[in-house]
Scaffold this motif. Structure first.
Motif, mmCIF file in Angstrom:
data_model
loop_
_atom_site.group_PDB
_atom_site.id
_atom_site.type_symbol
_atom_site.label_atom_id
_atom_site.label_comp_id
_atom_site.label_asym_id
_atom_site.label_seq_id
_atom_site.Cartn_x
_atom_site.Cartn_y
_atom_site.Cartn_z
ATOM 1 N N MET A 1 0.812 -1.093 -0.109
ATOM 2 C CA MET A 1 0.017 0.186 0.064
ATOM 3 C C MET A 1 0.913 1.227 -0.117
ATOM 4 S SD MET A 1 -2.779 1.034 -0.129
ATOM 5 C CE MET A 1 -4.375 2.290 0.479
ATOM 6 N N SER A 2 2.018 1.176 0.677
ATOM 7 C CA SER A 2 3.009 2.453 0.820
ATOM 8 C C SER A 2 3.518 2.797 -0.632
ATOM 9 C CB SER A 2 4.233 2.236 1.811
ATOM 10 O OG SER A 2 4.660 1.232 1.471
ATOM 11 N N TYR A 3 3.872 1.597 -1.598
ATOM 12 C CA TYR A 3 4.265 2.024 -2.791
ATOM 13 C C TYR A 3 3.368 2.524 -3.580
ATOM 14 C CZ TYR A 3 8.611 -0.537 -1.800
ATOM 15 O OH TYR A 3 9.751 -1.133 -1.151
ATOM 16 N N LEU A 4 1.969 2.250 -3.546
ATOM 17 C CA LEU A 4 0.864 2.892 -4.215
ATOM 18 C C LEU A 4 0.881 4.383 -3.618
ATOM 19 C CD1 LEU A 4 -1.544 2.599 -6.119
ATOM 20 C CD2 LEU A 4 -2.850 1.860 -4.274
ATOM 21 N N ILE A 5 0.583 4.597 -2.319
ATOM 22 C CA ILE A 5 0.583 5.920 -2.350
ATOM 23 C C ILE A 5 2.095 6.905 -2.626
ATOM 24 C CG2 ILE A 5 0.737 7.549 -0.076
ATOM 25 C CD1 ILE A 5 -0.896 5.439 1.567
ATOM 26 N N LEU A 6 3.304 5.952 -2.452
ATOM 27 C CA LEU A 6 4.342 7.057 -2.912
ATOM 28 C C LEU A 6 4.083 7.203 -4.519
ATOM 29 C CD1 LEU A 6 7.283 7.786 -2.672
ATOM 30 C CD2 LEU A 6 8.002 5.825 -2.877
ATOM 31 N N PHE A 7 3.715 6.349 -5.443
ATOM 32 C CA PHE A 7 3.202 6.359 -6.511
ATOM 33 C C PHE A 7 2.482 7.592 -7.140
ATOM 34 C CE2 PHE A 7 1.073 5.475 -10.255
ATOM 35 C CZ PHE A 7 1.933 5.529 -11.390
ATOM 36 N N ALA A 9 1.816 9.896 -5.308
ATOM 37 C CA ALA A 9 2.392 11.423 -4.876
ATOM 38 C C ALA A 9 3.379 11.714 -5.760
ATOM 39 C CB ALA A 9 3.092 11.038 -3.277
ATOM 40 N N VAL A 10 4.097 10.785 -6.157
ATOM 41 C CA VAL A 10 5.142 11.396 -7.223
ATOM 42 C C VAL A 10 4.360 11.431 -8.515
ATOM 43 C CG1 VAL A 10 6.926 10.353 -8.836
ATOM 44 C CG2 VAL A 10 7.030 10.030 -6.256
ATOM 45 N N PHE A 11 3.363 10.875 -9.045
ATOM 46 C CA PHE A 11 2.646 10.975 -10.258
ATOM 47 C C PHE A 11 1.992 12.453 -10.163
ATOM 48 C CE2 PHE A 11 -1.154 11.173 -12.497
ATOM 49 C CZ PHE A 11 -0.801 10.648 -13.777
ATOM 50 N N PHE A 12 1.267 12.810 -9.390
ATOM 51 C CA PHE A 12 0.522 14.018 -9.002
ATOM 52 C C PHE A 12 1.295 15.223 -8.827
ATOM 53 C CE2 PHE A 12 -3.162 11.081 -7.564
ATOM 54 C CZ PHE A 12 -3.975 11.351 -8.777
ATOM 55 N N LEU A 13 2.392 15.198 -8.159
ATOM 56 C CA LEU A 13 3.401 16.152 -8.087
ATOM 57 C C LEU A 13 4.157 16.371 -9.364
ATOM 58 C CD1 LEU A 13 4.868 18.179 -6.027
ATOM 59 C CD2 LEU A 13 6.539 16.387 -5.712
ATOM 60 N N SER A 14 4.294 15.352 -10.068
ATOM 61 C CA SER A 14 4.959 15.412 -11.507
ATOM 62 C C SER A 14 4.267 16.201 -12.443
ATOM 63 C CB SER A 14 5.321 14.217 -11.932
ATOM 64 O OG SER A 14 6.576 13.594 -10.842
ATOM 65 N N THR A 15 2.894 15.686 -12.394
ATOM 66 C CA THR A 15 1.943 16.367 -13.337
ATOM 67 C C THR A 15 1.150 17.559 -13.162
ATOM 68 O OG1 THR A 15 0.193 14.766 -12.545
ATOM 69 C CG2 THR A 15 1.530 14.005 -14.507
ATOM 70 N N SER A 16 1.325 18.031 -11.831
ATOM 71 C CA SER A 16 0.549 19.349 -11.492
ATOM 72 C C SER A 16 1.018 20.520 -12.405
ATOM 73 C CB SER A 16 0.821 19.226 -10.046
ATOM 74 O OG SER A 16 2.173 19.953 -9.820
ATOM 75 N N VAL A 17 2.157 20.581 -12.663
ATOM 76 C CA VAL A 17 2.694 21.783 -13.477
ATOM 77 C C VAL A 17 1.936 21.896 -14.661
ATOM 78 C CG1 VAL A 17 4.600 20.652 -14.500
ATOM 79 C CG2 VAL A 17 4.535 23.117 -13.795
ATOM 80 N N LEU A 18 1.464 20.891 -15.280
ATOM 81 C CA LEU A 18 0.757 20.738 -16.532
ATOM 82 C C LEU A 18 -0.263 21.154 -16.510
ATOM 83 C CD1 LEU A 18 2.057 17.183 -18.055
ATOM 84 C CD2 LEU A 18 2.650 19.318 -18.553
ATOM 85 N N PHE A 19 -1.145 21.103 -15.244
ATOM 86 C CA PHE A 19 -2.445 21.715 -15.104
ATOM 87 C C PHE A 19 -2.500 23.208 -14.913
ATOM 88 C CE2 PHE A 19 -3.049 17.182 -13.812
ATOM 89 C CZ PHE A 19 -4.018 16.712 -14.637
ATOM 90 N N VAL A 20 -1.286 23.403 -14.391
ATOM 91 C CA VAL A 20 -1.183 25.091 -13.972
ATOM 92 C C VAL A 20 -0.823 25.604 -15.363
ATOM 93 C CG1 VAL A 20 0.262 26.717 -13.053
ATOM 94 C CG2 VAL A 20 -0.419 24.620 -11.834
ATOM 95 N N LYS A 21 -0.157 25.175 -16.148
ATOM 96 C CA LYS A 21 0.082 25.655 -17.782
ATOM 97 C C LYS A 21 -1.095 25.593 -18.417
ATOM 98 C CE LYS A 21 2.886 26.686 -21.122
ATOM 99 N NZ LYS A 21 4.075 27.949 -21.064
#
Length: 187
Positions: A1-7, A9-21
């Motif tokens: 479960m912790s790997y799913l949460i880590l994935f 978190a990394v996914f949403f953090l990495s893609t958030s800048v695209l939504f801002v753009k």
């Protein structure tokens, strides 16, 4: 479960800048809502009893940290109006270099040779990207500069936070800082 949460978190953090753009909202509005929604999500996990009994100096540090975070997000999101997502992200993620420098100057923590070597590679890479952005014009270089300033601000946030976090619960610290950032961005 912790790997799913880590994935996640990394996914949403990495893609958030695209939504801002992609948004048409001003940078300060996007930054405000990012902080507000994060505050609301952390609300159930905050230890309000310990927050109320926080020392005065810690409260000042939380105010400083939150203000640095607010300006970091505002300038980073603003940089996206002037330069590419790739350039902006590269410059804003150069912040560990400034943390390394800050730790050496403020806290007298000497960097390792490996850390210095990685910092040198990052600086050279950043110079290469900036040189490429010269072809895009002054606007792109201005965006690069905004992202670089945003990197300095987040480094300040981390440097202050590493001291405050030693005496606070992570969720309470994060909520406090995000709340300050939300209030700062509201004005």
């Amino acid at each position: 479960m912790s790997y799913l949460i880590l994935f996640a978190a990394v996914f949403f953090l990495s893609t958030s800048v695209l939504f801002v753009k992609w948004t048409s909202a001003p940078a300060e509005t996007a930054a405000f809502y990012r902080m507000l929604f994060t505050c609301l999500m952390l609300l159930p996990f905050v230890d309000f009893k310990s927050l109320i009994t926080t020392r005065l100096m810690t409260r000042y540090a939380l105010l400083l940290s939150g203000t640095l975070l607010a300006f970091h997000f505002w300038l980073w999101f603003l940089s996206l109006d002037y330069t590419t997502v790739a350039s902006s992200t590269l410059f804003v993620t150069s912040s560990p270099i400034f943390v390394l420098i800050g730790n050496a100057l403020i806290f007298k923590k000497n960097p390792t040779r490996k850390g210095l070597a990685f910092a040198l590679v990052a600086v050279l890479g950043g110079m290469r990207v900036a040189a490429g952005d010269v072809q895009l014009g002054r606007e792109a270089l201005f965006g690069d500069l905004l992202a670089l300033i945003a990197a300095l601000l987040i480094a300040g946030y981390w440097l202050v936070g590493q001291q405050v976090r030693a005496s606070m619960n992570t969720n309470t610290y994060s909520f406090s800082v995000y709340l300050v950032a939300t209030v700062v961005l509201c004005f």
